[in-house]
Design an enzyme around this catalytic site. Structure first.
Site, PDB file in Angstrom:
ATOM      1  CG  ASP A 174      41.795  26.484  66.981  1.00 41.24           C
ATOM      2  OD1 ASP A 174      40.711  26.917  66.558  1.00 41.24           O
ATOM      3  OD2 ASP A 174      42.224  25.348  66.711  1.00 41.24           O
ATOM      4  CD  GLN A 181      36.927  20.756  62.648  1.00 41.40           C
ATOM      5  OE1 GLN A 181      35.752  21.069  62.462  1.00 41.40           O
ATOM      6  NE2 GLN A 181      37.509  20.841  63.826  1.00 41.40           N
ATOM      7  NE  ARG A 195      43.912  16.299  60.622  1.00 44.11           N
ATOM      8  CZ  ARG A 195      43.146  17.205  61.260  1.00 44.11           C
ATOM      9  NH1 ARG A 195      43.103  17.219  62.574  1.00 44.11           N
ATOM     10  NH2 ARG A 195      42.427  18.081  60.567  1.00 44.11           N
ATOM     11  CE  LYS A 216      41.459  20.526  70.400  1.00 45.24           C
ATOM     12  NZ  LYS A 216      40.537  20.553  69.259  1.00 45.24           N
ATOM     13  CB  SER A 217      45.048  18.964  64.741  1.00 48.75           C
ATOM     14  OG  SER A 217      44.310  20.106  65.058  1.00 48.75           O
ATOM     15  NE  ARG A 265      36.789  28.969  70.517  1.00 54.24           N
ATOM     16  CZ  ARG A 265      37.559  27.963  70.134  1.00 54.24           C
ATOM     17  NH1 ARG A 265      38.375  28.101  69.095  1.00 54.24           N
ATOM     18  NH2 ARG A 265      37.530  26.812  70.779  1.00 54.24           N
ATOM     19  CE  LYS A 298      36.889  27.744  64.539  1.00 52.66           C
ATOM     20  NZ  LYS A 298      37.314  26.658  63.649  1.00 52.66           N
ATOM     21  NE  ARG A 312      41.755  26.002  70.979  1.00 54.07           N
ATOM     22  CZ  ARG A 312      42.714  25.115  71.199  1.00 54.07           C
ATOM     23  NH1 ARG A 312      43.658  25.326  72.081  1.00 54.07           N
ATOM     24  NH2 ARG A 312      42.782  23.983  70.503  1.00 54.07           N
ATOM     25  CB  SER A 319      37.067  24.391  57.244  1.00 54.41           C
ATOM     26  OG  SER A 319      36.867  23.233  58.020  1.00 54.41           O
TER      27      SER A 319
HETATM   28  O1  SPQ Z   1      37.702  20.022  67.221  1.00 52.49           O
HETATM   29  P1  SPQ Z   1      37.169  21.384  67.459  1.00 52.49           P
HETATM   30  O2  SPQ Z   1      36.203  21.353  68.600  1.00 52.49           O
HETATM   31  O3  SPQ Z   1      36.564  22.008  66.235  1.00 52.49           O
HETATM   32  O4  SPQ Z   1      38.421  22.280  67.921  1.00 52.49           O
HETATM   33  C1  SPQ Z   1      38.933  23.577  67.592  1.00 52.49           C
HETATM   34  C2  SPQ Z   1      39.663  24.081  68.899  1.00 52.49           C
HETATM   35  O5  SPQ Z   1      39.611  25.256  69.254  1.00 52.49           O
HETATM   36  O6  SPQ Z   1      40.328  23.231  69.494  1.00 52.49           O
HETATM   37  C3  SPQ Z   1      37.897  24.594  67.115  1.00 52.49           C
HETATM   38  F1  SPQ Z   1      36.944  24.789  67.920  1.00 52.49           F
HETATM   39  O7  SPQ Z   1      39.989  23.471  66.625  1.00 52.49           O
HETATM   40  C4  SPQ Z   1      39.788  23.110  65.247  1.00 52.49           C
HETATM   41  C5  SPQ Z   1      40.245  24.264  64.373  1.00 52.49           C
HETATM   42  O8  SPQ Z   1      39.569  25.452  64.668  1.00 52.49           O
HETATM   43  C6  SPQ Z   1      40.610  21.874  64.966  1.00 52.49           C
HETATM   44  C7  SPQ Z   1      40.846  21.630  63.515  1.00 52.49           C
HETATM   45  C8  SPQ Z   1      41.363  20.333  63.064  1.00 52.49           C
HETATM   46  O9  SPQ Z   1      41.953  19.579  63.867  1.00 52.49           O
HETATM   47  O10 SPQ Z   1      41.227  20.033  61.859  1.00 52.49           O
HETATM   48  C9  SPQ Z   1      40.643  22.613  62.568  1.00 52.49           C
HETATM   49  C10 SPQ Z   1      40.084  23.945  62.891  1.00 52.49           C
HETATM   50  O11 SPQ Z   1      38.694  23.967  62.578  1.00 52.49           O
HETATM   51  P2  SPQ Z   1      38.144  24.264  61.084  1.00 52.49           P
HETATM   52  O12 SPQ Z   1      36.659  24.366  61.261  1.00 52.49           O
HETATM   53  O13 SPQ Z   1      38.770  25.566  60.704  1.00 52.49           O
HETATM   54  O14 SPQ Z   1      38.533  23.171  60.218  1.00 52.49           O
END
Ligand code: SPQ
Length: 435
Positions: free
Chosen positions: A316, A170, A28, A23-24, A347, A343, A389, A168
């Site tokens: 996750d 993100q 991207r 997914k990540s 969670r 999240k 999840r 993080s």
């Molecule tokens: O996209 P989303 O909703 O935040 O998805 C989650 C998941 O469980 O699929 C978290 F709820 O994954 C994030 C992950 O926890 C995806 C991600 C990324 O693609 O950069 C990074 C992680 O979040 P963070 O807040 O730690 O950067």
């Protein structure tokens, strides 16, 4: 598929599975393909709800995106020629889409409102708008809570050195994307290293980045070159069946072409430490992401402590790891994981309250959970809390419960793992009931 009954009265899980694309990485690939001028081709794309939101958003900005199953072609005029969207950009349930988009749009020529579903509209966005505002980014919202909907007015940005208060990917990615459009060199320093897909993919698209310890820097004003991206299987999706194989006696499951990026493989370390048999065959690493074949076999499991730098490498996977810990001998402690509270749902509270309904001995702590095992679990009705999840954790729980597990609000599983129940059925050779 809003209510599902999953039951498994003994037997083993066996077989080979290819989980859907990461997914990540899928998000991207579309984002960078949209920033670069030219045609980017993506194979192995995850056609889950979150990544489809990302495709819809970049189409609204004037990027030509065509999808045929898991093959996606992104034909872009380049970021400087994007146009203002007519309607708000709907990130759906996807935190990654919303937060990375805030960073990308901050230095673009576009003005747009970003929104999301009722779960996403509760998640914190200041973690990205605060550093982006320091870089000169312009954001406005109708509320004071720092949540979506937020309107971004693209402008000229200046570089910064950002010391991240939380681990993080993100936040790191949003600041790096803004740094890509900014004047000067932007540096991001993390306390613990989070997933590095943005850094790897920026390089794959021809950008220069410099990594040193827990810091990464990017020079503004570079251009990206469209390219071909192969998306490996998502180890966070595989994790559900990896844990299933580890805890159902006599089971063995092989995962083909699954991502093995070291910033995501904490689940392998934990399974090994708990006593499961895990074998990894990594393919030779070329440009892009490492991937390979993984096999997990059941064993007698024992408790572990999961904390510190390991947390971002398996954040996750913690809901399904908590379930796994109910079947392990001793007290498993998960700490330094307060990020779980923000999240798709909280969670920590949701995992504990749902697993308690099955009879698990699990307590929430401010930054994690404490789980005592092994415990015999009994079937019950569980709620996903709208969190994919949690929905998958409930389905995997049915493999170790006496009696079936009903999962309410199960359709959210399509956010990250379309085809999850087909894989569950083929590995267990039992049909789940959908109502
Ligand atoms: O996209 P989303 O909703 O935040 O998805 C989650 C998941 O469980 O699929 C978290 F709820 O994954 C994030 C992950 O926890 C995806 C991600 C990324 O693609 O950069 C990074 C992680 O979040 P963070 O807040 O730690 O950067």
């Amino acid at each position: 598929m809003d209510r599902i009954t999953a039951s498994f009265e003994g037997g083993v899980l066996n077989g080979v599975v290819q989980v859907p694309g990461d997914k990540s990485i899928s998000h991207r690939a579309v984002m960078l393909g949209a920033i670069a001028e030219g045609t980017t081709s993506i194979s192995g794309f995850l056609a889950g709800e979150d990544c489809l939101s990302t495709i819809r958003i970049f189409s609204q900005l004037g990027v030509g995106i065509e999808r045929n199953g898991t093959d996606v072609s992104v034909k872009s005029p380049g970021i400087l020629k994007w146009k203002d969207p007519v309607n708000p950009l709907d990130a759906g349930n996807s935190g990654t889409t919303a937060r990375l988009l805030l960073g990308i749009l901050a230095g673009s020529p576009v003005t747009a409102q970003i929104s999301g579903d009722r779960y996403l509209c509760k998640r914190p966005m200041r973690r990205v708008t605060t550093p982006l505002t320091e870089m000169g980014g312009s954001f406005s919202a109708d509320n004071d809570s720092g949540t979506l909907p937020i309107t971004v007015t693209g402008t000229t940005l200046k570089s910064m050195h950002y010391e991240m208060p939380i681990a993080s990917a993100q936040v790191k990615s949003a600041v790096l994307f803004a740094g890509f459009s900014a004047q000067g060199t932007t540096v991001v320093t993390e306390k613990a290293v989070s997933r590095d897909h943005t850094e790897r993919m920026l390089q794959q698209f021809g950008a220069n980045l410099l990594g040193e310890g827990n810091s990464v820097s990017i020079e503004g004003g570079q251009t990206l070159k469209a390219c071909a991206v192969k998306v490996p299987g998502d180890i966070s999706s595989a994790a559900f069946f990896m844990c299933a194989a580890a805890m159902v006696s006599g089971s063995a499951i092989t995962f083909k072409d699954v991502g093995l990026n070291p910033t995501r493989t904490g689940i392998i370390d934990v399974l090994k430490e708990m006593g499961a048999k895990v074998t990894v065959e990594q393919k030779v690493e070329g440009e892009g992401e490492p991937y390979g074949t993984l096999t997990v076999e059941a064993a007698n499991l024992h408790a572990v402590e999961i904390s510190g730098a390991l947390i971002p490498r398996l954040i996750d996977e913690l809901p399904v790891i908590a379930l796994l810990a109910t079947q392990a001998e001793g007290v498993t402690i998960i700490k330094d994981a307060e990020e779980l509270r923000v999240k798709e749902t909280d969670r920590i509270e949701a995992v504990c309250s749902e697993l308690q309904k099955l009879g698990a001995i699990i307590e929430p702590t401010p930054d994690g959970m404490r789980i005592t095992g092994p415990t015999k679990l009994t079937g019950a009705t569980l709620n996903s809390h709208g969190d994919h999840r949690l929905g998958m954790m409930a389905a995997i729980a049915s493999l170790v419960t006496e009696g079936s597990v009903q999962i309410e609000d199960a359709s959210c599983i399509n956010v990250s793992y379309p085809g999850f129940f087909d894989h569950l059925n083929s590995l267990t050779q039992i049909e789940t009931l959908m109502e």
